[in-house]
Design an enzyme around this catalytic site. Sequence first.
Site, PDB file in Angstrom:
ATOM      1  CE  LYS A 257      -3.936  -1.773   2.701  1.00 57.94           C
ATOM      2  NZ  LYS A 257      -4.991  -1.605   1.703  1.00 57.94           N
ATOM      3  NE  ARG A 331     -10.628  -9.998  -1.868  1.00 57.04           N
ATOM      4  CZ  ARG A 331     -10.986  -9.166  -2.839  1.00 57.04           C
ATOM      5  NH1 ARG A 331     -11.294  -9.631  -4.022  1.00 57.04           N
ATOM      6  NH2 ARG A 331     -11.054  -7.869  -2.605  1.00 57.04           N
TER       7      ARG A 331
HETATM    8  N1  BES Z   1      -8.070  -3.758   4.403  1.00 58.77           N
HETATM    9  C1  BES Z   1      -8.231  -3.386   3.049  1.00 58.77           C
HETATM   10  C2  BES Z   1      -9.554  -2.672   2.785  1.00 58.77           C
HETATM   11  C3  BES Z   1      -9.748  -1.326   3.425  1.00 58.77           C
HETATM   12  C4  BES Z   1      -9.423  -0.173   2.745  1.00 58.77           C
HETATM   13  C5  BES Z   1     -10.288  -1.219   4.685  1.00 58.77           C
HETATM   14  C6  BES Z   1      -9.618   1.062   3.327  1.00 58.77           C
HETATM   15  C7  BES Z   1     -10.478   0.016   5.267  1.00 58.77           C
HETATM   16  C8  BES Z   1     -10.154   1.148   4.587  1.00 58.77           C
HETATM   17  C9  BES Z   1      -8.196  -4.620   2.157  1.00 58.77           C
HETATM   18  O1  BES Z   1      -7.391  -5.657   2.579  1.00 58.77           O
HETATM   19  C10 BES Z   1      -7.676  -4.162   0.827  1.00 58.77           C
HETATM   20  O2  BES Z   1      -6.584  -3.700   0.770  1.00 58.77           O
HETATM   21  N2  BES Z   1      -8.497  -4.291  -0.211  1.00 58.77           N
HETATM   22  C11 BES Z   1      -8.138  -3.887  -1.507  1.00 58.77           C
HETATM   23  C12 BES Z   1      -8.675  -4.900  -2.497  1.00 58.77           C
HETATM   24  C13 BES Z   1      -8.117  -4.757  -3.877  1.00 58.77           C
HETATM   25  C14 BES Z   1      -6.648  -5.110  -3.909  1.00 58.77           C
HETATM   26  C15 BES Z   1      -8.897  -5.654  -4.817  1.00 58.77           C
HETATM   27  C16 BES Z   1      -8.741  -2.515  -1.777  1.00 58.77           C
HETATM   28  O3  BES Z   1      -9.834  -2.235  -1.276  1.00 58.77           O
HETATM   29  O4  BES Z   1      -8.112  -1.721  -2.456  1.00 58.77           O
HETATM   30 ZN    ZN Z   2      -5.370  -5.508   1.949  1.00 58.07          ZN
END
Ligand code: BES
Ligand code: ZN
Length: 480
Positions: A257, A331
């Site tokens: 990230k 997931r």
């Molecule tokens: N934990 C994050 C989702 C999230 C984002 C929670 C912002 C709270 C605030 C999750 O693991 C994630 O990173 N999801 C990705 C999925 C993508 C790679 C398909 C996302 O939401 O960008």
């Molecule tokens: Zn994530």
Amino acid sequence: MKIKLSDKKIKDIKADCEIVFVVNKNLEHKFVCDEKILNEMNFKGVADEVLLLPEKKMYIGVDDLELESLRSSVALAIRNIAKSKIATLKIALYFIDDAGEAIKAMSEGFLLGIYNYQKYKTKQTKNNIKQIIISTENYYDKKIAIKKLTEKIKEAEIISKSVNFVRDIVNEPPSDLTPLKFSEIAKKEAKENNLTIKILGEKELEKLGMGAFLAVNRASAYPPRLIHLKYKSKNAKKKIAFVGKGLTYDTGGLSLKPSDGMLTMKMDMGGAGAILGVIIAVSRLKLPIEVHVIIGATENAIGKDAYKPDDVLKAMNGKTIEVKNTDAEGRLVLADCLCYAQKENFDYIIDIATLTGASMVALGEYTSAVMGFSNDLNHKILKSAKEAGELVGILPFNKYLSKLLKSEIADISNISASRYGGAITAGLFLGEFIEKKNKEKWAHIDIAGPAFKDKFWGVNPIGASGAGTRLLVELVKGVL
Ligand code: BES
Ligand code: ZN
Ligand code: ZN
């Protein structure tokens, strides 16, 4: 801070400060005695307007007397008073049709509104409020005894205490709240609340074949934990499983990230935190149900052993998953935890997770997304949310979005081929791990939006909100 009822007239109750609601800009209400001053101060009584008069009266504008308006207006009032020296407060009972529910909502407003996370401050500010008295002078229905109304305060105390506990653990910094520490907290709570607990470590997860969960954990300095709690009432009418994403930190893994997106990812165990709060509340409320809580606790880190985009993993049910993005890790952990849950039979299986940023794009940042194959269950959750004072919207599945999860080399890909509908494709991915016989029993709740905010909203503080906790306690009551 104690909340109690009094049948005395509000003007005869001794307190340092009185909270008065001005409902829908109506300055002629019987509890508004300072109309002239309010006019001089240009106080109109629009929603969320606050005026503290020197003679210790706090006027608050509210739109209406719906339960959620009461809850959040009381929270706004207490937040404004918390830093003062005021020790006792009084307020009249405002309600439309159900005095008990109004008392519960007002009590929750006080108890959730006063929350302030200070554990890591060397100088902590004290809240001086010791007693809050709610006057029932407005309440004429003597058919419902005051004792019954007092029970509503107790219920609010149990639920709010659980929500504040969830906020505490979600706010905890990630190097302090590791999966092991999380399991120790759960153990302590289990002991104090009559719950049974089983904690599985790496070896056991390997034996169970949880290849997806374990892959996410691989680069972390902390070993994973699967935490399984159980509450069983003697006269349990239903059996319900809650499965929670317990990412104690989500760096994104090798699909790292950016700094801004990583900040606040200590909240990625918000779903797991919420269901730990729920089982504590359900046990204290002595509800006639059997509840299981299954938490997949791990960190998503980077390191030489990190799982990679292009890896293929095998979940507990034998399904293979092509990893296309290591940041879609929640997931993977949930897939294995859902398989684990389905070794037993349940009437309902609900998972809850801070799963996708896309849920916020779909519904805005204050609303949780609900998905599943059962319309009926989706609507049950919607109704419970409304009663609890949480915001929820249903996102619809469809077969075209399902196809976007196809993988060329494995049974399924961990991300969609399209950037649209990301909350739904995440939900559909989880749905692939639900056995046929359980399809109608399962629902998924994405709390990525409301779990953690950098501003006050409603009854919620800056930081963790405890989203999902009140909603799921209400759902448990609703399915009985
Ligand atoms: N934990 C994050 C989702 C999230 C984002 C929670 C912002 C709270 C605030 C999750 O693991 C994630 O990173 N999801 C990705 C999925 C993508 C790679 C398909 C996302 O939401 O960008
Ligand atoms: Zn994530
Ligand atoms: Zn995550």
